[in-house]
Design a protein around this motif. Structure first.
Motif, PDB file in Angstrom:
ATOM      1  N   ASP A 128       0.855  -1.184   0.000  1.00 15.56           N
ATOM      2  CA  ASP A 128       0.000   0.000   0.000  1.00 15.56           C
ATOM      3  C   ASP A 128       0.895   1.239   0.000  1.00 15.56           C
ATOM      4  OD1 ASP A 128      -1.816   2.029   0.348  1.00 15.56           O
ATOM      5  OD2 ASP A 128      -2.692   1.235   2.185  1.00 15.56           O
ATOM      6  N   ALA A 129       0.906   1.977  -1.109  1.00 17.98           N
ATOM      7  CA  ALA A 129       1.755   3.160  -1.228  1.00 17.98           C
ATOM      8  C   ALA A 129       1.367   4.267  -0.256  1.00 17.98           C
ATOM      9  CB  ALA A 129       1.707   3.694  -2.662  1.00 17.98           C
ATOM     10  N   ARG A 130       0.186   4.146   0.345  1.00 14.66           N
ATOM     11  CA  ARG A 130      -0.273   5.176   1.285  1.00 14.66           C
ATOM     12  C   ARG A 130       0.207   4.930   2.708  1.00 14.66           C
ATOM     13  NH1 ARG A 130      -6.437   4.148   0.152  1.00 14.66           N
ATOM     14  NH2 ARG A 130      -5.536   2.066   0.387  1.00 14.66           N
ATOM     15  N   ALA A 131       0.906   3.835   2.937  1.00 12.10           N
ATOM     16  CA  ALA A 131       1.298   3.456   4.310  1.00 12.10           C
ATOM     17  C   ALA A 131       2.533   4.218   4.781  1.00 12.10           C
ATOM     18  CB  ALA A 131       1.544   1.953   4.388  1.00 12.10           C
ATOM     19  N   VAL A 132       2.520   5.532   4.557  1.00 14.87           N
ATOM     20  CA  VAL A 132       3.596   6.413   5.014  1.00 14.87           C
ATOM     21  C   VAL A 132       3.010   7.361   6.046  1.00 14.87           C
ATOM     22  CG1 VAL A 132       5.373   8.070   4.371  1.00 14.87           C
ATOM     23  CG2 VAL A 132       4.661   6.322   2.731  1.00 14.87           C
ATOM     24  N   ASP A 133       3.596   7.362   7.227  1.00 18.16           N
ATOM     25  CA  ASP A 133       3.135   8.232   8.306  1.00 18.16           C
ATOM     26  C   ASP A 133       4.303   9.102   8.740  1.00 18.16           C
ATOM     27  OD1 ASP A 133       1.914   9.467  10.406  1.00 18.16           O
ATOM     28  OD2 ASP A 133       1.778   7.697  11.690  1.00 18.16           O
ATOM     29  N   GLY A 134       4.336  10.339   8.247  1.00 17.24           N
ATOM     30  CA  GLY A 134       5.463  11.200   8.545  1.00 17.24           C
ATOM     31  C   GLY A 134       6.728  10.650   7.919  1.00 17.24           C
ATOM     32  N   ASP A 135       7.698  10.296   8.768  1.00 15.70           N
ATOM     33  CA  ASP A 135       8.965   9.743   8.279  1.00 15.70           C
ATOM     34  C   ASP A 135       9.014   8.225   8.390  1.00 15.70           C
ATOM     35  OD1 ASP A 135       9.987  12.227   7.643  1.00 15.70           O
ATOM     36  OD2 ASP A 135      10.955  12.512   9.589  1.00 15.70           O
ATOM     37  N   ASP A 136       7.880   7.582   8.600  1.00 15.39           N
ATOM     38  CA  ASP A 136       7.853   6.136   8.813  1.00 15.39           C
ATOM     39  C   ASP A 136       6.994   5.418   7.780  1.00 15.39           C
ATOM     40  OD1 ASP A 136       9.326   6.562  11.126  1.00 15.39           O
ATOM     41  OD2 ASP A 136       7.563   6.515  12.437  1.00 15.39           O
ATOM     42  N   VAL A 137       7.440   4.225   7.419  1.00 10.81           N
ATOM     43  CA  VAL A 137       6.585   3.259   6.732  1.00 10.81           C
ATOM     44  C   VAL A 137       6.337   2.141   7.728  1.00 10.81           C
ATOM     45  CG1 VAL A 137       6.426   1.546   4.899  1.00 10.81           C
ATOM     46  CG2 VAL A 137       7.436   3.782   4.424  1.00 10.81           C
ATOM     47  N   ALA A 138       5.097   2.013   8.160  1.00  8.92           N
ATOM     48  CA  ALA A 138       4.763   1.037   9.199  1.00  8.92           C
ATOM     49  C   ALA A 138       3.708   0.075   8.681  1.00  8.92           C
ATOM     50  CB  ALA A 138       4.259   1.734  10.457  1.00  8.92           C
ATOM     51  N   ASP A 139       3.981  -1.208   8.805  1.00  6.90           N
ATOM     52  CA  ASP A 139       3.028  -2.241   8.424  1.00  6.90           C
ATOM     53  C   ASP A 139       2.140  -2.535   9.619  1.00  6.90           C
ATOM     54  OD1 ASP A 139       1.636  -4.447   7.614  1.00  6.90           O
ATOM     55  OD2 ASP A 139       3.369  -5.759   7.378  1.00  6.90           O
ATOM     56  N   PRO A 140       0.849  -2.206   9.561  1.00  6.70           N
ATOM     57  CA  PRO A 140      -0.022  -2.405  10.716  1.00  6.70           C
ATOM     58  C   PRO A 140      -0.174  -3.874  11.102  1.00  6.70           C
ATOM     59  CG  PRO A 140      -1.313  -1.818   8.779  1.00  6.70           C
ATOM     60  CD  PRO A 140       0.123  -1.625   8.417  1.00  6.70           C
ATOM     61  N   THR A 141       0.134  -4.778  10.204  1.00  6.84           N
ATOM     62  CA  THR A 141       0.013  -6.204  10.518  1.00  6.84           C
ATOM     63  C   THR A 141       1.306  -6.783  11.084  1.00  6.84           C
ATOM     64  OG1 THR A 141       0.702  -6.967   8.325  1.00  6.84           O
ATOM     65  CG2 THR A 141      -1.633  -6.454   8.627  1.00  6.84           C
ATOM     66  N   GLY A 142       2.371  -5.985  11.107  1.00  8.02           N
ATOM     67  CA  GLY A 142       3.618  -6.434  11.709  1.00  8.02           C
ATOM     68  C   GLY A 142       4.392  -7.459  10.916  1.00  8.02           C
ATOM     69  N   ARG A 143       4.136  -7.571   9.627  1.00 11.60           N
ATOM     70  CA  ARG A 143       4.844  -8.574   8.824  1.00 11.60           C
ATOM     71  C   ARG A 143       6.279  -8.177   8.528  1.00 11.60           C
ATOM     72  NH1 ARG A 143       0.664  -8.357   4.047  1.00 11.60           N
ATOM     73  NH2 ARG A 143       0.973  -6.179   4.676  1.00 11.60           N
ATOM     74  N   VAL A 144       6.538  -6.878   8.415  1.00 15.06           N
ATOM     75  CA  VAL A 144       7.880  -6.411   8.059  1.00 15.06           C
ATOM     76  C   VAL A 144       8.319  -5.362   9.072  1.00 15.06           C
ATOM     77  CG1 VAL A 144       7.561  -6.893   5.616  1.00 15.06           C
ATOM     78  CG2 VAL A 144       6.958  -4.638   6.500  1.00 15.06           C
ATOM     79  N   PRO A 145       9.631  -5.145   9.222  1.00 20.59           N
ATOM     80  CA  PRO A 145      10.104  -4.127  10.163  1.00 20.59           C
ATOM     81  C   PRO A 145       9.669  -2.729   9.749  1.00 20.59           C
ATOM     82  CG  PRO A 145      11.899  -5.587   9.476  1.00 20.59           C
ATOM     83  CD  PRO A 145      10.741  -5.868   8.570  1.00 20.59           C
ATOM     84  N   LEU A 146       9.567  -1.858  10.735  1.00 22.08           N
ATOM     85  CA  LEU A 146       9.329  -0.451  10.448  1.00 22.08           C
ATOM     86  C   LEU A 146      10.511   0.103   9.671  1.00 22.08           C
ATOM     87  CD1 LEU A 146       7.855   2.269  12.639  1.00 22.08           C
ATOM     88  CD2 LEU A 146      10.180   2.637  11.828  1.00 22.08           C
ATOM     89  N   LEU A 147      10.218   0.908   8.657  1.00 23.74           N
ATOM     90  CA  LEU A 147      11.242   1.634   7.904  1.00 23.74           C
ATOM     91  C   LEU A 147      11.082   3.106   8.213  1.00 23.74           C
ATOM     92  CD1 LEU A 147      13.376   2.048   5.595  1.00 23.74           C
ATOM     93  CD2 LEU A 147      11.435   2.159   4.019  1.00 23.74           C
ATOM     94  N   TRP A 148      12.177   3.747   8.653  1.00 25.07           N
ATOM     95  CA  TRP A 148      12.103   5.195   8.876  1.00 25.07           C
ATOM     96  C   TRP A 148      13.134   5.900   8.020  1.00 25.07           C
ATOM     97  CZ3 TRP A 148      15.978   8.235  11.272  1.00 25.07           C
ATOM     98  CH2 TRP A 148      17.020   7.524  11.878  1.00 25.07           C
ATOM     99  N   PHE A 149      12.769   7.131   7.628  1.00 24.28           N
ATOM    100  CA  PHE A 149      13.604   7.904   6.712  1.00 24.28           C
ATOM    101  C   PHE A 149      14.436   8.917   7.494  1.00 24.28           C
ATOM    102  CE2 PHE A 149       9.848   6.680   4.201  1.00 24.28           C
ATOM    103  CZ  PHE A 149      10.488   5.920   3.231  1.00 24.28           C
ATOM    104  N   GLN A 150      15.746   8.836   7.320  1.00 21.35           N
ATOM    105  CA  GLN A 150      16.671   9.768   7.952  1.00 21.35           C
ATOM    106  C   GLN A 150      17.010  10.860   6.951  1.00 21.35           C
ATOM    107  OE1 GLN A 150      19.849   8.670  10.927  1.00 21.35           O
ATOM    108  NE2 GLN A 150      21.086   8.768   9.086  1.00 21.35           N
ATOM    109  N   HIS A 151      16.670  12.082   7.277  1.00 21.49           N
ATOM    110  CA  HIS A 151      16.847  13.185   6.332  1.00 21.49           C
ATOM    111  C   HIS A 151      18.329  13.471   6.098  1.00 21.49           C
ATOM    112  CE1 HIS A 151      12.585  14.587   6.179  1.00 21.49           C
ATOM    113  NE2 HIS A 151      12.541  13.848   7.276  1.00 21.49           N
ATOM    114  N   THR A 152      18.686  13.652   4.859  1.00 18.37           N
ATOM    115  CA  THR A 152      20.074  13.916   4.496  1.00 18.37           C
ATOM    116  C   THR A 152      20.105  14.816   3.272  1.00 18.37           C
ATOM    117  OG1 THR A 152      22.205  12.870   3.999  1.00 18.37           O
ATOM    118  CG2 THR A 152      20.263  11.923   2.956  1.00 18.37           C
ATOM    119  N   ASP A 153      21.263  15.354   2.991  1.00 20.33           N
ATOM    120  CA  ASP A 153      21.436  16.123   1.754  1.00 20.33           C
ATOM    121  C   ASP A 153      21.472  15.175   0.561  1.00 20.33           C
ATOM    122  OD1 ASP A 153      21.600  18.481   3.195  1.00 20.33           O
ATOM    123  OD2 ASP A 153      23.786  18.329   3.404  1.00 20.33           O
TER     124      ASP A 153
END
Length: 215
Positions: A128-153
């Protein structure tokens, strides 16, 4: 209900539990499937009474329990109260806990454009391309680890852009770091320890050992 800070959680006396990232975690060594199933059923009854429901993983040898107040996005008194109740159930059944076994792995990606990268990784990881919450991609079913985006140049590849955040109990971090170093790794940066310590494997790929302390 307000989120408890690290000091409040540590002072709560939850010997069986460790806070990793946003939630409380515990592993109970049930040692066989039938004992684990009965324990899960008892937790379910307790959770229904409290109207507060944990995430539970039942395996042949152990039961993993995670507690978080989703409406508060953190640990609250409801979680502490239920954690105490679950520990009491375990004690009554002679089921020991193994606090050192708690671990959470998160993925971190350096990016200069979360808006562009986020939907791709959300779609790839969760469908689901909409599963972005701020700087996180979180799977509500817990199948995959949380992915968070670290801001960089913005930068050109190649350069390591992914790294793992390995959350461990605050009282197990030194041993985990020592084990990684003994296995060929190096400590790259400990300036932010004990919040996180940056390690590298023999080829220079980096990961962070993270705890809840000093955050």
């Amino acid at each position: 209900m307000s989120i408890l800070d690290t000091a409040q959680i540590l002072d709560a006396g939850l010997d069986d539990w460790r806070k990793l990232a946003q939630a409380l975690h515990a592993r109970f060594l049930t040692r066989d499937f039938s004992a684990g199933l009965a324990f899960v059923s008892a937790i379910g009854e307790l959770a229904e009474e409290a109207n507060h429901h944990p995430d539970i993983v039942l395996t042949y040898t152990h039961v993993d329990v995670k507690l978080i107040s989703h409406d508060a996005s953190g640990v609250t008194e409801r979680d502490v109260d239920l954690a105490r109740g679950i520990s009491t159930l375990a004690s009554e059944r002679g089921i020991p806990a193994d606090p050192s076994a708690a671990v959470v792995v998160e993925l971190a990606l350096d990016t200069a454009d979360v808006a562009a990268a986020g939907p791709f990784w959300a779609a790839l990881l969760t469908g689901d391309a909409r599963a972005v919450d701020g700087d996180d991609v979180a799977d509500p079913t817990g199948r995959v680890p949380l992915l968070w985006f670290q801001h960089t140049d913005a930068h050109e590849t190649p350069r390591q852009r992914f790294h793992l955040d390995v959350w461990v109990p605050h009282d197990a971090a030194e041993a985990r770091i020592a084990a990684a170093v003994a296995a060929g790794g190096t400590v790259v940066d400990a300036a932010q320890a004990p919040a996180f310590t940056v390690l590298a494997d023999p080829e220079g790929n980096r990961a962070c050992v993270c705890t809840i302390l000093e955050r």
